[in-house]
Design a protein around this motif. Structure first.
Motif, short mmCIF file in Angstrom:
data_model
loop_
_atom_site.label_atom_id
_atom_site.label_comp_id
_atom_site.label_asym_id
_atom_site.label_seq_id
_atom_site.Cartn_x
_atom_site.Cartn_y
_atom_site.Cartn_z
N GLU A 10 62.31 36.34 0.78
CA GLU A 10 61.96 37.69 1.23
C GLU A 10 61.27 38.50 0.14
O GLU A 10 60.90 39.65 0.37
N GLY A 70 62.02 35.37 5.53
CA GLY A 70 62.22 36.65 6.21
C GLY A 70 60.92 37.43 6.09
O GLY A 70 60.70 38.17 5.13
N GLY A 89 61.86 35.71 10.32
CA GLY A 89 61.35 37.07 10.51
C GLY A 89 60.63 37.15 11.85
O GLY A 89 60.41 36.13 12.52
#
Ligand code: PEP
Ligand code: MG
Length: 556
Positions: free
Chosen positions: A430, A451, A502
């Motif tokens: 992320e 993500g 995501g």
């Protein structure tokens, strides 16, 4: 008839009555009263009215959702008669001389404290019911309606915006659709709506006025429109469109049991993202290959204190069992930024998205972290669980988190507790830092899950919560696609696998690109699983792969 236009955050067409979410309504003042007997009578009348409301609610719920779902209201009725509740409240009125709403609030606090301190799962669940019932009585005393708990029929719920802790409280079936005047497409409220399959329109602006409370509306979550007081013809047109949507959904069911395989034989796992135990049913119904992301923080957002080991164990075990041996990736606590809970007493921060959140909290609070890891490992004996650490930026964080996980495993072995010794450990990608050191991180873990919501935020320096920045929030930016390739190559070189969990994973225009890059798993909202399978089954990947990889022209 009036048409409000916003942004479609979660598809689907519904019609119903619009209700405004009231959070500011229960501002209870502490007062002393002249006439204590009269105040006690006022409390008695409020209780009676609350009882009558609950009877109606019980009846309508039994009709719409079955008797089992209506039992909750029967229990709430019993709570109105609870001796402790009556004793504490009436004592505060009669002997303390306080106003009824203050007395009810105090009684509620005391009872909730006793129940949560008990450490017993069942009692702790009852604390939420006590809050719900006493909120009902308080709002009657204040002459107000409030919150979702007060929706007397399934309704379209409107507000300026909803905090994740508020959405976490929604009961399935009560909220038909969500409408907000503000809000960003990548906020957790929008994600929540998509996960639950609740139609949502956000960014409706000032048009979403409280004077519309009680009006009937049609919500089109894909088009981002809300029709207030629709005329007969419009309503008919929307109902026709809804039947078309239903027919499409019905047709997708033919894909249940089929492989996620392209025309040229390339496969990818399609899993579901969930926020709670009930969502696992949606994942099963939509034939997900597993759970690619269980946002465990929703268990924390639903409670007024951190859920203990037993209640977490039960939640992870329930999901593991529901998924019947398919892999369930439990993401460890990702609190912080927009997902806040009061009981952790975290400081207010200037830049919460860059602040103390996710794995950083867990590494600072090993007590909290260990409870969660123990619960996950214990539940691993009942299915196929994997553990995933969020917001990793440095190698030491992974090493430290793994060390804590190893100490938990040692503890369980010493106690003779059964768990699955093959539980995979992975991390979320992320942060750009994680991508740039993905070769080092890959050597430490079994898998990566990207993500893209946060990776976009941190790569493009665009706040995902800021609705004014939506045109700059491009999760399909070449920088992101190159990052996917770098991370995929790193983990594959080490024999691991990579998923995307995501929101970008559901973008069917990019499915072929993801597959060309070598993504092994896509994890999306439960109702996006079958549409994604349909897309995959119509693709040719191998012939396009060289061109796609060439177009990314990365640094590898
Ligand atoms: C992400 O950041 O893409 C993600 C899946 O986690 P969350 O949206 O819960 O932050
Ligand atoms: Mg994230």
């Amino acid at each position: 008839m009036e048409i409000l236009r916003g942004k479609g955050a979660s598809g689907g067409i519904v019609s119903g009555v619009m209700r405004f979410y009231k959070r500011e309504g229960l501002d209870v003042q502490k007062r002393t009263v002249e006439d204590r007997a009269k105040e006690k009578e006022r409390f008695g009348r409020a209780r009676e009215l609350a009882g009558a409301q609950l009877s109606e609610l019980m009846e309508s719920t039994a009709q719409k959702l079955g008797k089992e779902n209506a039992q909750l209201f029967e229990m709430h009725q019993m709570m109105l008669e609870d001796a402790d509740f009556l004793d504490i409240t009436e004592d505060l009125i009669t002997n303390g001389g306080f106003n009824a709403e203050y007395a009810v609030q105090e009684a509620s606090k005391q009872l909730v404290q006793i129940l949560t301190d008990s450490g017993d799962d069942y009692m702790m669940e009852r604390a939420a019911d006590v809050k719900d019932v006493t909120r009902r009585v308080t709002s009657i005393l204040l002459g107000k309606s409030s919150g979702v708990g007060q929706l007397d029929e399934p309704s379209v719920l409107a507000s300026n915006d909803f905090a994740p802790s508020e959405t976490a409280e929604f009961e399935p079936g009560k909220v038909l659709a969500l409408l907000t005047s503000g809000g960003a497409l990548n906020s957790h409220t929008a994600i929540f709506a998509r996960t639950m399959g609740i139609p949502a329109v956000i960014g409706l602006g000032a048009g979403l006025d409280e004077k519309l409370d009680g009006m009937s509306v049609v919500v089109d979550g894909s088009a981002g429109t809300v029709i207030v007081n629709p005329d007969g013809g419009t309503l008919e047109e929307y109902l026709r469109r809804r039947s078309e949507e239903d027919a499409k959904k019905e047709k997708l069911k033919a894909l249940i049991g089929l492989e996620n395989k392209t025309l040229d034989g390339v496969t990818v796992e399609v899993c579901a993202n969930i926020g709670g135990v009930d969502d696992a049913d949606l994942a099963v119904r939509n034939d997900a290959c597993g759970i690619g992301l269980f946002r465990s923080e929703f268990l924390f957002l639903q409670n007024s204190s951190a859920p203990d080991e037993e209640s977490q164990f039960k939640a992870y075990k329930d999901v593991a069992e529901k998924m019947g041996g398919k892999r369930v990736v439990v993401r460890t606590l990702d609190i912080g930024a927009d997902k806040q809970v009061d009981y952790l007493n975290l400081d207010k921060e200037e830049n919460p998205a860059l602040g103390l959140r996710a794995i950083r909290i867990c590494l600072n609070r090993p007590d909290l972290f260990k409870i969660q890891l123990r619960a996950i490992y214990r539940a691993s004996a009942f299915g196929k669980l994997a553990i995933m650490f969020p917001m990793i930026a440095s190698l030491w964080e992974v090493k430290k988190a793994k060390e804590i996980a190893a100490s938990v495993r040692r503890e369980l072995i010493a106690e003779g507790v059964k768990f699955d010794e093959t539980v995979e450990i992975g991390i979320m990608i992320e942060t750009p830092a994680a991508v740039m050191i993905s070769d080092l991180l890959a050597a430490e873990v079994d898998f990566f899950s990207v993500g893209t919501n946060d990776l976009t935020q941190y790569t493009l320096a665009v706040d995902r919560q800021n609705e004014k920045l939506e045109r700059f929030f491009a999760a399909d930016h070449p920088a992101l696609l190159r990052m996917l390739k770098i991370a995929a190559d790193s983990i594959h070189r080490n024999g691991g696998w990579i998923g995307i969990c995501g929101e970008l994973a559901a973008n069917t225009a990019l499915t072929v690109t993801f597959m060309a890059i070598g993504i092994d798993e896509l994890s999306v909202a439960p109702n996006q699983v079958l549409p994604l399978r349909e897309t995959i089954r119509g693709l040719q990947v191998s012939s396009l792969k060289p061109e796609i990889l060439d177009s990314l022209k990365g640094l590898w």
